[in-house]
Design a protein around this motif. Structure first.
Motif: not given
Length: 135
Positions: A90-92, A97-106, A114-121
């Motif tokens: 969960c921490a990973g 997600l944080l690095f994705f947001e900071m690096g890709a600026h989607p 992506v957040a919903v997908l990761l939350l489901g996982c």
């Protein structure tokens, strides 16, 4: 889990394919052990399954590994994930997600998806039993 009896190992090229896939998954697991955001255990679980179809000796080596063996056996016998593994996964995902947001600026929509997908996982992971606590 019910015992399905002895497994028949595939012959020839199919067995070699399972063996090759197992080694690729072990390699990805090693990379995951070195990189903080990449998982390790899932690749080793999949590798053990491949080795079960190609090399019982390599399968036993993974299941008997002092560091990863207990988690692999817990998954195989109980479909259980240790609490430490749940926290790490969960921490990973949160850091990823944080690095994705900071690096890709989607866009907001992509970040939300992506957040919903990761939350489901993450929810699936935390609802797995801990080893030794299965009914």
């Amino acid at each position: 889990m019910p015992d399905r009896g002895p497994r028949r190992r595939p012959a020839g090229a199919v067995r070699a394919g399972w063996l090759l896939l197992g080694w690729i998954l072990v390699g990805l697991g090693i990379v995951g052990a070195l990189l903080p955001l990449m998982p390790t255990t899932i690749f080793l679980i999949l590798a053990a399954g491949c080795f079960a179809r190609s090399s019982p000796r390599l399968e036993a080596g993974l299941l008997d590994h002092p560091r990863f063996g207990p988690a692999l056996r817990a998954w195989r016998t109980e479909r259980a994930i240790p609490t430490r593994g749940k926290i790490g996964a969960c921490a990973g995902m949160a850091l990823g997600l944080l690095f994705f947001e900071m690096g890709a600026h989607p866009s907001f929509a992509v970040t939300s998806a992506v957040a919903v997908l990761l939350l489901g996982c993450a929810l699936w992971i935390v609802t797995r039993p801990a080893p030794g606590r299965c009914p």
